[in-house]
Structures are given as C-alpha cells and as structure tokens.
Design a protein around this motif. Structure first.
Motif, PDB file in Angstrom:
ATOM      1  N   GLY A  10      28.394  19.358   2.082  1.00  0.00           N
ATOM      2  CA  GLY A  10      28.624  18.254   3.012  1.00  0.00           C
ATOM      3  C   GLY A  10      27.615  17.142   2.863  1.00  0.00           C
ATOM      4  N   SER A  11      26.352  17.507   2.667  1.00  0.00           N
ATOM      5  CA  SER A  11      25.311  16.479   2.518  1.00  0.00           C
ATOM      6  C   SER A  11      25.454  15.751   1.177  1.00  0.00           C
ATOM      7  CB  SER A  11      23.914  17.100   2.648  1.00  0.00           C
ATOM      8  OG  SER A  11      23.691  18.056   1.630  1.00  0.00           O
ATOM      9  N   GLU A  12      25.927  16.466   0.125  1.00  0.00           N
ATOM     10  CA  GLU A  12      26.160  15.811  -1.164  1.00  0.00           C
ATOM     11  C   GLU A  12      27.319  14.819  -1.056  1.00  0.00           C
ATOM     12  OE1 GLU A  12      26.629  18.736  -4.261  1.00  0.00           O
ATOM     13  OE2 GLU A  12      24.637  19.596  -3.955  1.00  0.00           O
ATOM     14  N   VAL A  13      28.392  15.215  -0.353  1.00  0.00           N
ATOM     15  CA  VAL A  13      29.537  14.326  -0.148  1.00  0.00           C
ATOM     16  C   VAL A  13      29.100  13.078   0.622  1.00  0.00           C
ATOM     17  CG1 VAL A  13      31.727  14.074   1.097  1.00  0.00           C
ATOM     18  CG2 VAL A  13      31.308  16.126  -0.284  1.00  0.00           C
ATOM     19  N   LYS A  14      28.290  13.265   1.667  1.00  0.00           N
ATOM     20  CA  LYS A  14      27.812  12.141   2.492  1.00  0.00           C
ATOM     21  C   LYS A  14      27.029  11.143   1.627  1.00  0.00           C
ATOM     22  CE  LYS A  14      25.537  11.443   7.000  1.00  0.00           C
ATOM     23  NZ  LYS A  14      24.417  10.549   6.729  1.00  0.00           N
ATOM     24  N   CYS A  15      26.216  11.693   0.724  1.00  0.00           N
ATOM     25  CA  CYS A  15      25.417  10.837  -0.154  1.00  0.00           C
ATOM     26  C   CYS A  15      26.316  10.058  -1.121  1.00  0.00           C
ATOM     27  CB  CYS A  15      24.397  11.678  -0.921  1.00  0.00           C
ATOM     28  SG  CYS A  15      23.219  10.707  -1.877  1.00  0.00           S
ATOM     29  N   CYS A  16      27.370  10.699  -1.610  1.00  0.00           N
ATOM     30  CA  CYS A  16      28.324  10.018  -2.499  1.00  0.00           C
ATOM     31  C   CYS A  16      29.001   8.851  -1.787  1.00  0.00           C
ATOM     32  CB  CYS A  16      29.409  10.988  -2.984  1.00  0.00           C
ATOM     33  SG  CYS A  16      28.852  12.170  -4.231  1.00  0.00           S
ATOM     34  N   LYS A  17      29.227   9.003  -0.495  1.00  0.00           N
ATOM     35  CA  LYS A  17      29.942   7.976   0.263  1.00  0.00           C
ATOM     36  C   LYS A  17      29.016   6.868   0.771  1.00  0.00           C
ATOM     37  CE  LYS A  17      33.999  10.517   1.737  1.00  0.00           C
ATOM     38  NZ  LYS A  17      34.929   9.489   1.230  1.00  0.00           N
ATOM     39  N   GLU A  18      27.751   7.192   0.971  1.00  0.00           N
ATOM     40  CA  GLU A  18      26.860   6.223   1.603  1.00  0.00           C
ATOM     41  C   GLU A  18      25.789   5.665   0.676  1.00  0.00           C
ATOM     42  OE1 GLU A  18      25.268   8.168   5.023  1.00  0.00           O
ATOM     43  OE2 GLU A  18      27.213   8.344   6.035  1.00  0.00           O
ATOM     44  N   ALA A  19      25.420   6.414  -0.358  1.00  0.00           N
ATOM     45  CA  ALA A  19      24.328   5.952  -1.231  1.00  0.00           C
ATOM     46  C   ALA A  19      24.768   6.099  -2.687  1.00  0.00           C
ATOM     47  CB  ALA A  19      23.057   6.758  -0.944  1.00  0.00           C
ATOM     48  N   VAL A  20      24.160   7.033  -3.410  1.00  0.00           N
ATOM     49  CA  VAL A  20      24.544   7.250  -4.799  1.00  0.00           C
ATOM     50  C   VAL A  20      24.173   8.672  -5.213  1.00  0.00           C
ATOM     51  CG1 VAL A  20      22.376   6.207  -5.592  1.00  0.00           C
ATOM     52  CG2 VAL A  20      24.299   6.425  -7.191  1.00  0.00           C
ATOM     53  N   CYS A  21      25.055   9.320  -5.972  1.00  0.00           N
ATOM     54  CA  CYS A  21      24.820  10.678  -6.485  1.00  0.00           C
ATOM     55  C   CYS A  21      25.048  10.708  -7.990  1.00  0.00           C
ATOM     56  CB  CYS A  21      25.777  11.675  -5.835  1.00  0.00           C
ATOM     57  SG  CYS A  21      25.239  12.269  -4.235  1.00  0.00           S
ATOM     58  N   VAL A  22      24.425  11.691  -8.646  1.00  0.00           N
ATOM     59  CA  VAL A  22      24.631  11.906 -10.077  1.00  0.00           C
ATOM     60  C   VAL A  22      25.242  13.294 -10.263  1.00  0.00           C
ATOM     61  CG1 VAL A  22      23.545  12.090 -12.328  1.00  0.00           C
ATOM     62  CG2 VAL A  22      22.642  10.501 -10.658  1.00  0.00           C
ATOM     63  N   LYS A  29      14.871   4.541  -4.571  1.00  0.00           N
ATOM     64  CA  LYS A  29      14.883   3.599  -3.449  1.00  0.00           C
ATOM     65  C   LYS A  29      16.271   3.429  -2.839  1.00  0.00           C
ATOM     66  CE  LYS A  29      14.967  -0.387  -6.605  1.00  0.00           C
ATOM     67  NZ  LYS A  29      14.172  -1.508  -7.114  1.00  0.00           N
ATOM     68  N   TYR A  30      17.299   3.924  -3.565  1.00  0.00           N
ATOM     69  CA  TYR A  30      18.665   3.835  -3.032  1.00  0.00           C
ATOM     70  C   TYR A  30      19.138   5.180  -2.464  1.00  0.00           C
ATOM     71  CZ  TYR A  30      18.650  -0.523  -5.664  1.00  0.00           C
ATOM     72  OH  TYR A  30      18.326  -1.769  -6.148  1.00  0.00           O
ATOM     73  N   GLY A  31      18.215   6.146  -2.384  1.00  0.00           N
ATOM     74  CA  GLY A  31      18.561   7.451  -1.820  1.00  0.00           C
ATOM     75  C   GLY A  31      19.335   8.348  -2.751  1.00  0.00           C
ATOM     76  N   ILE A  32      19.090   8.243  -4.049  1.00  0.00           N
ATOM     77  CA  ILE A  32      19.850   9.008  -5.044  1.00  0.00           C
ATOM     78  C   ILE A  32      19.574  10.513  -4.925  1.00  0.00           C
ATOM     79  CG2 ILE A  32      18.144   9.017  -6.936  1.00  0.00           C
ATOM     80  CD1 ILE A  32      20.539   8.261  -8.792  1.00  0.00           C
TER      81      ILE A  32
END
Length: 881
Positions: free
Chosen positions: A513-525, A701-704
C-alpha cells in the motif's frame, strides 16, 4: 506378491487380441533362447510415436479417431510396461488448475466407455473420492476446487467428518475439520486402459511395434524427417516423444537437442492382502494431503502410497532400462507414510502386507505436465512429465496433443502446459534434480496464493540484484528470472513476513500500500529487466513488411513512436501482447512479457521470411529495464538528462535515446504499463548500476523509493489493464477485450487473424472482458479473491475471473474476468452485448461464498463514485507482466 504380478500379467494382454498382437511373436518361454520374430518396420509413416504407455497409446488413439491413419507406435519393451504398469490407477478430477481439471474429466468419461468400445477389460469402477482436510486452510483450498468442479457440472460437495465416516467406515475422523466428496471419480487398471487404447488405435490402422528402441530423430533444415531405431530407419513428418522418464534423454539424443525438463523420483506404495471382510469394490478412494497419503481399495485389501517430504531422485546420470522392474524396497523411507496410513485407518494394524512397490515417476519444474511442439524443431511433439497424474490426464492430454497436430491448435488454451514455457536454463540436470526434490512434497503441501519455489533460484538476475536485496527486496521468480515482490522496510520482522501464508489478508498488505501511494504521489523505481526484448532490423523494408503482416496494429509510424500491438493467430487470439518501438526506418525494438522469450522467438522464427537481409536478435540480457513511475518521474529524469521531458517534447508512447547521468544510449520510453505517468528506461547492462544510483540520489528530494511487482499489479488491475498469460491468451481476441483501437482493420492491410476479427466485428463476440468491484467484501476478515473464481450473473454461472488485486485507491477488491452468455434452455453460447453486461446483478464466488460485485465494461469513462474518491478516473491502455 503373486496376486500383484497376476494383476499385471500377460494373461490380460493376450485377452485383448488386437491385430498388433500378431506383429510380435509370443513371449519367449523360460527355456527358449531364440530371438522372437519381429515384423519389419515400414520405410515411412506420417507420424512416429515413441512410447507405448498411457500417453503414447492415447495420442495414437486420438490421432486415429481424427482421421490420421499412417501412424507407427514404437515401444522399446512391451506396451504399458513402464511407469503406466505401476500406476495406482486413481482417476481424480480434484485439480487446482482448470485445464488439468478438464483433462481429468475427459479422461474419466473416455475410460468409462472404453471397455465397451474395445472389448478390453479396463477395470473401470466408479468409486468416488474423498479429499480430507485436517486444517481450516486445507478446507478453504478444497472449497476453491469444489467451486470450480461445480460450475463445470462435475458433482461434488463439501462434507462433514461424520459424513466421511458414513461413506468410509474404516477412516479415523477425530482430527478432521471437513472433506470434499467427488462421487464420479474412479479407479482403473492403468496397463489395461493403455492396452484398450492401443487396441482401438490398431483397429483404426495404427501400426504398433514392440521391442523397438528409438536411438535418435533425423532432422533436416529444422524439421523432423525420420527416426533411427535399432531395427532401421523410418521416414516421417511428425515425431511424438511420449517416452516418459526417458523423454529427457531421448530429447538430447539427436543432432539438434530438444529440451524436455523432467526428472524421475522413486514413488512408493504398499499392497495388502484382503481384509477378513474384504473391502467393497466401490469404496471411495481417500486422499489425505495433510497426511501426505492416498488410500484405495485393491482386490479387497488396500493400496496406499504418498508423497514424502524427502523424495529420492533417480537416474540423474541417465540410464536405459527397457522395462521398469520393481526398484528396491525401502521400509525406513516409507515409514512416515505408513504411520500416516495407520493413523488414518487404525484397523489396519493387524493386516498382512503383501508388497512395498517402488517405481519411478516423472516430475517437472512447475508440477504441470509438458506438451506441445518443440520451439527449435518443427514436427517434434512432446507429451510427458505427468507428476504422478498420468492416468488422470492420459485421455485429455492425448486428445489435446492430437488436436494440436491435426488442426494446428488444441481446443483449449494449453499455455500452462506448453513446452515453450520453459527455456534451456531449466534443462540442467542439477537444477532438475534439486527442483523435483521440492516438487514432489509440494504435491501435498497447501498451495496458498503467491507461493514461490525455493530451489533453482538466483539463476537469472538483474545487475541490480545485490543492491536491491540489501535494501530489503523480497523475490519471486518468473521464467527463471528473479523479480521483486515488494521491499521490506527497516525494522520489520523479516522471518515472520517470509513465512506468512494465507488465503486472507496478507502481511505485506500495508507495505505494498505504501509503495502504491508513492507511485501515485511521488516517484518509484521498479526493476523490470525480466521483460523479453528483441531487435528486428533489415537492410531494406523487409522488417516493416514482415512485422506489418505478423502484428495487428499499424507499425508504419514515425521513428521514435511506440505501438501497443497484439501478435495474433489465425483465429484472432493473442499469441503475444507487446510494445514495439520504431528505432529507425528499418529497425524495431520489441518488448514482450517475461515468459514469452521462447514462445515468441519460435513463433516469429517460423513465420519471418528466410532472408539474410532480415535479422532478429534476442537482446533480453543486454538491457536492464527500470520503470520510473509517478508524477515526479519527469522531474527526476529531466534533472539527470538536462533534456526537456515535457509532454510537448516527449509525448506519450514516445521513445528517445538519451544520456542519463554519465551514461549514453539509454532508451527512454514514455510508458509505465500501469496507466500512471512515468518512463521506462532501457539501460545497457554495464551502465545499470550507475544509472540506478543516479536516479535514486537525484530522486531523494522528490521522495523516491523502490517498489515491486505487487504494487504494479494493484495499479494495473484498478486501471483495467489486461496482461498476457493470465487475462489474455491464444483464445482471446482484441474485440473481446476492448482493443479494437489497436487493430488496423480499416487500413486495408492484411495481417494474421484479420478474417477472424472481421467476422467478430460483424457478428459480435461470445465473451467480454469485464471489471468487477466487490461491494460487500471485508478486506480484513473475508477470504481474498486471487484468480479462477466463478462469476455469477443473476444467479447463473457466466465465467471466471482471470486476475484480481486490492485497489488501494478505491479501497475495494477489483477482479478482472470474461463474461459469457449461455442460453438458459440449450446452454449454447450467445453473443454478449453491452446491455447484457450492464443489466445483470453479479456475484463472485470465493471458496463457496458469494460476494456482490459491480460490473464495468472496458473501456468506460468513470468508475463508480466512492466515498473517499469523488473525481472520475479515466481508464485506458493495458499491461503485460
């Protein structure tokens, strides 16, 4: 042991008296030393089948039924004298995989009428079977199977321990929580079923030759031309390897090896003398998976075997034994299974044991049998590796392979069993030996969703594997490639999480859930290096012209554009679902699902023109793929590349070679396979670590953060993106899943599958890909849907789910699946219209419990308004895994 030997004796062989009987002389008497006279082999045939067990005879039977007569079946020893001879003879439809369930159901119906058709006694007895559950989780597993059986019209019921005692009085029920009863399961004498199939095939013109060994297959220009035997050559167009445990060796014996990944293990069962009051012949077979054993009636006594936790692989170094003799008894090894038997049937203490049988059984790396045509050798077909279910699958598997050979495709989607799901990496003998030692115990282990094999791991890895592993990555494997499921945050109990297995809400729920939230709000790899990657190029227009015919979407696009397209068969079904980037006028970069590596290569190789000016290269290993997902992905990439990444300069579905950090030649595509904004980076592997480190440093700095495939799955399913191999298959067309816009029907260009799609466009489709949002489902306390759950419309069965995930955005479970329309009176399929979908009340059946669901058709403009999500969500696109 006399009674056991009589069971398998030549008396019943001779009773059949088919015409192939006259092709071999009578058996040598004890005093005779002369070689038996053998009828000479034909010089040529259309088909040569190697192996006279249940698989070989079933293929011969079904080919001859379909009109092919010029068939030769060769057996190195005597018919049915291999593993088939020692098979326990249990025909059971209680299977997790619906394709295997269908094969077993067909086999049961075939064997039921075989004696009447051939005059050969098959020992067919309808006894029914009872699968016992000692735990609630096991009972849930049985309820899921029962749901599948019920919608297929196979009688079954979940019963109480007291009902078990009524059906089988000798069973100890004190530790049971329930059971599943399938009244139409049966027992047969396996060798005699094989003989009956051979008899019918022989009457239809099939020539059968015993005592004839195949040494290797003859090949010319990538096609089977014949076989070499110890009695001469036979020219042929098709060769079928049904050599059982010897299939691996036979596959490797020719000039062009065919990889058939299977390995034999010893399999034990005991036989007893009849009880004082002999058991009734129709007493149900007992399967006790928690006790790891099965128990069936055998001539008034008991036949009981099982799948121990510490199996004994054999013949790893290869060995050529004509007929399988009973291997060494090993009572110490069998003791845990014997203890389980005596706990389940305490009255057997005083029973006299006749024999402990030890025979080899073949197992495969994923517990599913192997069928289909070799990816490297045209005309070379395989049917082997039955994982101790040969008699259950024999009829159905033989039918599907015969259809495949005669029609070019079987009547069902058999991808889960296709030989091409394996690559060469699974053919290592060390890998197979270690994997089957895990597979055999898994036959009885509880299979909860998302479990992973533990052996043969870390075989194919991304260059970033160690880096990601150190950051808490938890791994799963696809086609031998390690992929991240999710990342365990620091301080979380790792051991507890790794051992968590449940049909309910999993322990990784909040992490994903926290990974999905990051994909929607910031950036994930997400490291997606496992994707299959081909480059196709030519000196002239050959590449474009060939691909335009083989793919359904228009690939004549400006350089730098990316096209979503299907690779369809003649029936319009998806053989592959991929993205193709046009790198230059004459060069294309193709990205496909991970498990397409062998299948897609073979499909294209067999259909691309044999032109030296046209080249195709598998570059999967050359590129590491990073998926940069989220609204801040554009910021990270623009700072690293010093290039404009705005939509005006870098529109959607665009591909551009760029510098990222110090690294040149990075192929960047504006696509994420999830519907979220972002980019795919295809990085030459020597730069992978550098680019990853640069991305992570710049992204701080973008919360990756890192993310895995579970987050990807949640994102793509809530956006109604289908993926190949689960939602899409060779029997699914673009018209059935809202992909008409990805087909060049109106452009006047010919392509494979065009006629089938035009017909569907005119007449309508018989199934529609549909999205379901569960409405009265409690995520915390109810069973979760995974895939394969029956879908009901207005109380009637209309299809099954193909995939599902929890949507963290909608805070509901989302299931994807196909809806069909069966006529209420005739049961015939009818056209599925938009109105039919929209006007129904739907339920999803999870292990016997039905949950209301809201259906939505793809494409559609808005999802239902949720109390915490008022804005509308535009849905379009698709996904592959």
């Amino acid at each position: 042991a006399g009674m056991f030997l009589r069971l398998l004796s030549d008396v019943r062989w001779r009773a059949a008296k088919p015409k192939w009987r006259r092709m071999t002389s009578s058996r040598r008497s004890a005093s005779s030393t002369a070689e038996p006279h053998l009828v000479s082999l034909p010089a040529q045939a259309q088909v040569v089948i190697c192996g006279g067990g249940i698989m070989g005879t079933s293929v011969a039977y079904h080919l001859s039924k379909m009109g092919w007569k010029d068939i030769v079946l060769l057996e190195q020893g005597r018919l049915a004298a291999g593993t088939t001879r020692f098979c326990a003879g249990i025909v059971s439809t209680a299977r997790h995989v619906s394709l295997e369930l269908k094969m077993a159901d067909y086999s049961n119906k075939l064997y039921q009428q075989l004696e009447q058709e051939t005059g050969v006694k098959t020992g067919y007895t309808k006894t029914g079977s009872i699968s016992l559950a000692q735990t609630q989780d096991r009972l849930i597993s049985l309820k899921r199977i029962a749901s599948s059986l019920s919608v297929m019209g196979i009688p079954c019921e979940i019963i109480t321990p007291k009902q078990v005692a009524q059906l089988h009085p000798l069973i100890n029920i004190h530790d049971l929580v329930g059971a599943m009863y399938v009244p139409e399961d049966a027992l047969v004498t396996s060798a005699n079923v094989s003989l009956a199939l051979a008899t019918a095939a022989s009457r239809n013109g099939v020539q059968i030759h015993e005592r004839t060994s195949v040494s290797h297959v003859l090949v010319q220009k990538g096609h089977v031309t014949g076989v070499e035997t110890d009695r001469g050559q036979i020219q042929c167009q098709y060769f079928v390897n049904c050599a059982g445990q010897w299939a691996y060796e036979l596959g490797h014996s020719g000039e062009e090896p065919v990889n058939i990944p299977l390995h034999a293990c010893e399999h034990f069962y005991l036989l007893t003398h009849p009880l004082k009051e002999p058991l009734a012949s129709n007493l149900p077979t007992i399967v006790d998976p928690d006790g790891r054993i099965y128990i069936r009636n055998w001539q008034g006594g008991i036949l009981s075997g099982g799948f121990e936790k510490n199996p004994k692989p054999l013949f790893t170094e290869g060995r050529n034994q004509l007929e399988i003799q009973n291997l060494q008894e090993d009572w110490d090894h069998f003791e845990p299974l014997l203890s389980a038997l005596l706990r389940r049937m305490p009255d057997l203490e005083a029973l006299q044991i006749m024999q402990l049988v030890n025979c080899p059984e073949s197992f495969t790396p994923d517990m599913r049998c192997i069928m289909g045509e070799s990816p490297t050798l045209r005309g070379y077909f395989v049917l082997a590796g039955m994982n101790s279910a040969g008699i259950s699958y024999g009829g159905g598997a033989g039918k599907y392979l015969a259809e495949w050979m005669v029609n070019g495709y079987p009547s069902e989607n058999v991808w889960p069993l296709d030989l091409k799901r394996f690559g060469t990496l699974q053919s290592s003998r060390t890998f197979l030996r270690h994997r089957v030692m895990e597979v055999m115990p898994l036959m009885c282990d509880l299979k909860v969703p998302r479990w992973d094999f533990q052996t043969g791991r870390q075989l194919r890895t991304s260059p970033l594997y160690d880096r990601l592993d150190a950051q808490g990555a938890r791994w799963m494997e696809k086609h031998g490639f390690e992929r991240v499921k999710y990342f365990v945050p620091p301080g979380k109990d790792l051991l507890d999480l790794d051992q968590s297995k449940t049909f309910y809400k999993p322990d990784w729920f909040d992490i994903v859930g926290s990974e999905v939230k990051c994909c929607k709000e910031a950036v994930c790899v997400i490291d997606m290096s496992s994707f299959t990657k081909f480059e196709i190029s030519s000196t002239g227009d050959q590449a474009l012209e060939s691909l335009q015919y083989l793919f359904s979407n228009d690939l004549d696009v400006p350089v730098g554009h990316v096209v979503h397209t299907g690779m369809l068969n003649e029936k319009g079904g998806y053989e592959n679902d991929c993205s193709i980037a046009r790198l230059s006028k004459r060069s294309f970069f193709m990205i496909s699902p991970t498990d397409q590596q062998v299948h897609c290569w073979a499909w294209l190789k067999n259909r691309l023109p044999n032109d030296s000016n046209l080249t195709m290269e598998d570059v999967t290993w050359k590129y590491t793929a990073l998926n940069l997902i989220g609204p801040r992905a554009v910021d990270v990439l623009s700072e690293l590349s010093y290039a404009p990444i705005t939509p005006e300069h870098f529109p959607s579905l665009f591909c551009k070679e760029m510098s990222v950090g110090y690294a040149n030649g990075i192929r960047v595509m504006s696509i994420t396979h999830t519907g979220e904004p972002g980019f795919m980076l295809y990085i030459p592997i020597e730069y992978a670590l550098h680019v990853y480190n640069e991305v992570m440093n710049m992204g701080q700095k973008y919360g990756i953060r890192n993310a895995g495939y579970y987050a990807l799955r949640s994102l793509r399913i809530e956006k109604f993106f289908a993926f190949w191999g689960q939602d899409l298959d060779a029997f699914t067309t673009p018209m059935e899943c809202g992909r008409e816009f990805q087909v060049k029907l109106e452009k006047g260009m010919q392509f494979v599958g065009q006629e089938a799609l035009l017909e569907q466009k005119q007449n309508g489709v018989y199934k529609r890909f549909t999205m379901f949002i569960l409405e009265d489902h409690d995520t915390d306390t109810d069973l979760w849907p995974w895939w394969g759950e029956p879908i009901f419309r207005n109380g009637r069965y209309v299809g099954k789910t193909t995939s599902s995930a929890y949507s963290y955005t909608l805070e509901r479970h989302v299931c994807l699946g196909f809806v069909q329309h069966f006529d209420e009176k005739t049961g015939e399929e009818q056209v599925v219209t938009t109105d039919f979908i929209n006007q129904g009340e739907y339920e999803i059946d999870i292990a016997g419990q039905r949950f209301q669901a809201k259906a939505k058709l793809y494409p559609f403009s808005s999802l239902f308004t949720h109390r915490r999500r008022k804005d509308e969500v535009e849905l379009s696109g698709y996904q592959r895994e």
